[in-house]
Motif scaffolding. Structure first.
Motif, PDB file in Angstrom:
ATOM      1  N   TYR A 146      -0.864  -2.156   8.930  1.00 11.66           N
ATOM      2  CA  TYR A 146       0.431  -2.827   8.942  1.00 11.66           C
ATOM      3  C   TYR A 146       0.499  -3.858   7.806  1.00 11.66           C
ATOM      4  O   TYR A 146       1.498  -3.959   7.107  1.00 11.66           O
ATOM      5  N   GLU A 147      -0.592  -4.618   7.618  1.00 11.35           N
ATOM      6  CA  GLU A 147      -0.616  -5.648   6.579  1.00 11.35           C
ATOM      7  C   GLU A 147      -0.465  -5.041   5.182  1.00 11.35           C
ATOM      8  O   GLU A 147       0.291  -5.544   4.370  1.00 11.35           O
ATOM      9  N   ILE A 148      -1.199  -3.974   4.909  1.00  7.96           N
ATOM     10  CA  ILE A 148      -1.126  -3.378   3.563  1.00  7.96           C
ATOM     11  C   ILE A 148       0.246  -2.741   3.334  1.00  7.96           C
ATOM     12  O   ILE A 148       0.771  -2.753   2.226  1.00  7.96           O
ATOM     13  N   THR A 149       0.851  -2.222   4.390  1.00 10.48           N
ATOM     14  CA  THR A 149       2.185  -1.648   4.275  1.00 10.48           C
ATOM     15  C   THR A 149       3.210  -2.736   3.952  1.00 10.48           C
ATOM     16  O   THR A 149       4.064  -2.559   3.080  1.00 10.48           O
ATOM     17  N   CYS A 150       3.102  -3.863   4.641  1.00  7.46           N
ATOM     18  CA  CYS A 150       4.003  -4.989   4.362  1.00  7.46           C
ATOM     19  C   CYS A 150       3.780  -5.535   2.955  1.00  7.46           C
ATOM     20  O   CYS A 150       4.739  -5.854   2.244  1.00  7.46           O
ATOM     21  N   ALA A 151       2.507  -5.615   2.544  1.00  6.17           N
ATOM     22  CA  ALA A 151       2.193  -6.099   1.200  1.00  6.17           C
ATOM     23  C   ALA A 151       2.758  -5.149   0.141  1.00  6.17           C
ATOM     24  O   ALA A 151       3.280  -5.595  -0.884  1.00  6.17           O
ATOM     25  N   ALA A 152       2.663  -3.854   0.373  1.00  4.15           N
ATOM     26  CA  ALA A 152       3.202  -2.873  -0.574  1.00  4.15           C
ATOM     27  C   ALA A 152       4.721  -2.981  -0.665  1.00  4.15           C
ATOM     28  O   ALA A 152       5.295  -2.882  -1.753  1.00  4.15           O
ATOM     29  N   SER A 153       5.348  -3.215   0.457  1.00  6.62           N
ATOM     30  CA  SER A 153       6.801  -3.372   0.467  1.00  6.62           C
ATOM     31  C   SER A 153       7.221  -4.605  -0.329  1.00  6.62           C
ATOM     32  O   SER A 153       8.147  -4.550  -1.147  1.00  6.62           O
ATOM     33  N   ARG A 154       6.516  -5.698  -0.127  1.00  8.21           N
ATOM     34  CA  ARG A 154       6.816  -6.938  -0.842  1.00  8.21           C
ATOM     35  C   ARG A 154       6.553  -6.776  -2.346  1.00  8.21           C
ATOM     36  O   ARG A 154       7.332  -7.218  -3.182  1.00  8.21           O
ATOM     37  N   ARG A 155       5.445  -6.118  -2.680  1.00  8.06           N
ATOM     38  CA  ARG A 155       5.106  -5.899  -4.089  1.00  8.06           C
ATOM     39  C   ARG A 155       6.133  -4.982  -4.757  1.00  8.06           C
ATOM     40  O   ARG A 155       6.526  -5.207  -5.906  1.00  8.06           O
ATOM     41  N   ALA A 156       6.594  -3.970  -4.032  1.00  4.88           N
ATOM     42  CA  ALA A 156       7.617  -3.071  -4.571  1.00  4.88           C
ATOM     43  C   ALA A 156       8.893  -3.854  -4.880  1.00  4.88           C
ATOM     44  O   ALA A 156       9.538  -3.621  -5.913  1.00  4.88           O
ATOM     45  N   SER A 197      -6.056  -0.303  -5.560  1.00  2.00           N
ATOM     46  CA  SER A 197      -6.995  -0.384  -6.679  1.00  2.00           C
ATOM     47  C   SER A 197      -7.396  -1.830  -6.977  1.00  2.00           C
ATOM     48  O   SER A 197      -8.141  -2.078  -7.918  1.00  2.00           O
ATOM     49  N   LYS A 198      -6.853  -2.766  -6.218  1.00  2.00           N
ATOM     50  CA  LYS A 198      -7.152  -4.195  -6.356  1.00  2.00           C
ATOM     51  C   LYS A 198      -6.644  -4.796  -7.667  1.00  2.00           C
ATOM     52  O   LYS A 198      -7.130  -5.827  -8.104  1.00  2.00           O
ATOM     53  N   GLN A 199      -5.658  -4.142  -8.291  1.00  2.45           N
ATOM     54  CA  GLN A 199      -5.003  -4.744  -9.457  1.00  2.45           C
ATOM     55  C   GLN A 199      -4.224  -5.972  -9.013  1.00  2.45           C
ATOM     56  O   GLN A 199      -4.076  -6.927  -9.759  1.00  2.45           O
ATOM     57  N   VAL A 200      -3.705  -5.883  -7.799  1.00  2.00           N
ATOM     58  CA  VAL A 200      -2.951  -6.972  -7.190  1.00  2.00           C
ATOM     59  C   VAL A 200      -3.567  -7.202  -5.818  1.00  2.00           C
ATOM     60  O   VAL A 200      -3.847  -6.251  -5.086  1.00  2.00           O
ATOM     61  N   GLU A 201      -3.805  -8.461  -5.490  1.00  4.42           N
ATOM     62  CA  GLU A 201      -4.354  -8.782  -4.174  1.00  4.42           C
ATOM     63  C   GLU A 201      -3.285  -9.488  -3.346  1.00  4.42           C
ATOM     64  O   GLU A 201      -2.354 -10.063  -3.882  1.00  4.42           O
ATOM     65  N   TYR A 202      -3.470  -9.436  -2.043  1.00  7.32           N
ATOM     66  CA  TYR A 202      -2.540 -10.116  -1.148  1.00  7.32           C
ATOM     67  C   TYR A 202      -3.330 -10.936  -0.142  1.00  7.32           C
ATOM     68  O   TYR A 202      -4.525 -10.743   0.042  1.00  7.32           O
ATOM     69  N   ARG A 203      -2.643 -11.861   0.489  1.00 12.29           N
ATOM     70  CA  ARG A 203      -3.261 -12.655   1.539  1.00 12.29           C
ATOM     71  C   ARG A 203      -2.212 -12.975   2.597  1.00 12.29           C
ATOM     72  O   ARG A 203      -1.020 -13.005   2.304  1.00 12.29           O
ATOM     73  N   ILE A 204      -2.671 -13.178   3.790  1.00 13.53           N
ATOM     74  CA  ILE A 204      -1.783 -13.540   4.891  1.00 13.53           C
ATOM     75  C   ILE A 204      -1.784 -15.064   5.002  1.00 13.53           C
ATOM     76  O   ILE A 204      -2.846 -15.683   5.126  1.00 13.53           O
ATOM     77  N   GLU A 205      -0.625 -15.652   4.941  1.00 15.27           N
ATOM     78  CA  GLU A 205      -0.529 -17.095   5.060  1.00 15.27           C
ATOM     79  C   GLU A 205      -0.287 -17.469   6.510  1.00 15.27           C
ATOM     80  O   GLU A 205       0.572 -16.915   7.177  1.00 15.27           O
ATOM     81  N   LYS A 206      -1.062 -18.410   6.977  1.00  8.14           N
ATOM     82  CA  LYS A 206      -0.910 -18.909   8.348  1.00  8.14           C
ATOM     83  C   LYS A 206       0.198 -19.933   8.367  1.00  8.14           C
ATOM     84  O   LYS A 206       0.378 -20.713   7.435  1.00  8.14           O
ATOM     85  N   GLU A 207       0.941 -19.936   9.444  1.00  4.28           N
ATOM     86  CA  GLU A 207       2.048 -20.903   9.560  1.00  4.28           C
ATOM     87  C   GLU A 207       1.544 -22.257   9.955  1.00  4.28           C
ATOM     88  O   GLU A 207       0.576 -22.464  10.541  1.00  4.28           O
TER      89      GLU A 207
END
Length: 64
Positions: free
Chosen positions: A16-26, A54-64
């Motif tokens: 779910y996290e990688i899917t959300c990250a891909a959507s945001r990156r797109a 491929s780790k060209q772009v990394e993502y992180r989950i920010e805590k509220e």
């Protein structure tokens, strides 16, 4: 193919996290009209997913 299936099958973290990250990156790629979009036949989501896997772009989950 929109999402690189082989990479997704091998992915061991939260799908779910990688899917959300891909959507945001797109979204980011489309807003800046990245040249890689045309090279990828206009498939923004698959380009974003490929960058994440491929780790060209990394993502992180920010805590509220």
């Amino acid at each position: 193919m929109i999402f690189p299936l082989q990479e997704l099958v091998r992915f061991e973290d939260n799908v779910y996290e990688i899917t959300c990250a891909a959507s945001r990156r797109a979204y980011q790629l489309s807003m800046v009209k990245d040249a890689g979009i045309e090279e990828n036949d206009g498939k923004v989501v698959s380009l974003a997913a490929r960058q994440l896997f491929s780790k060209q772009v990394e993502y992180r989950i920010e805590k509220e």
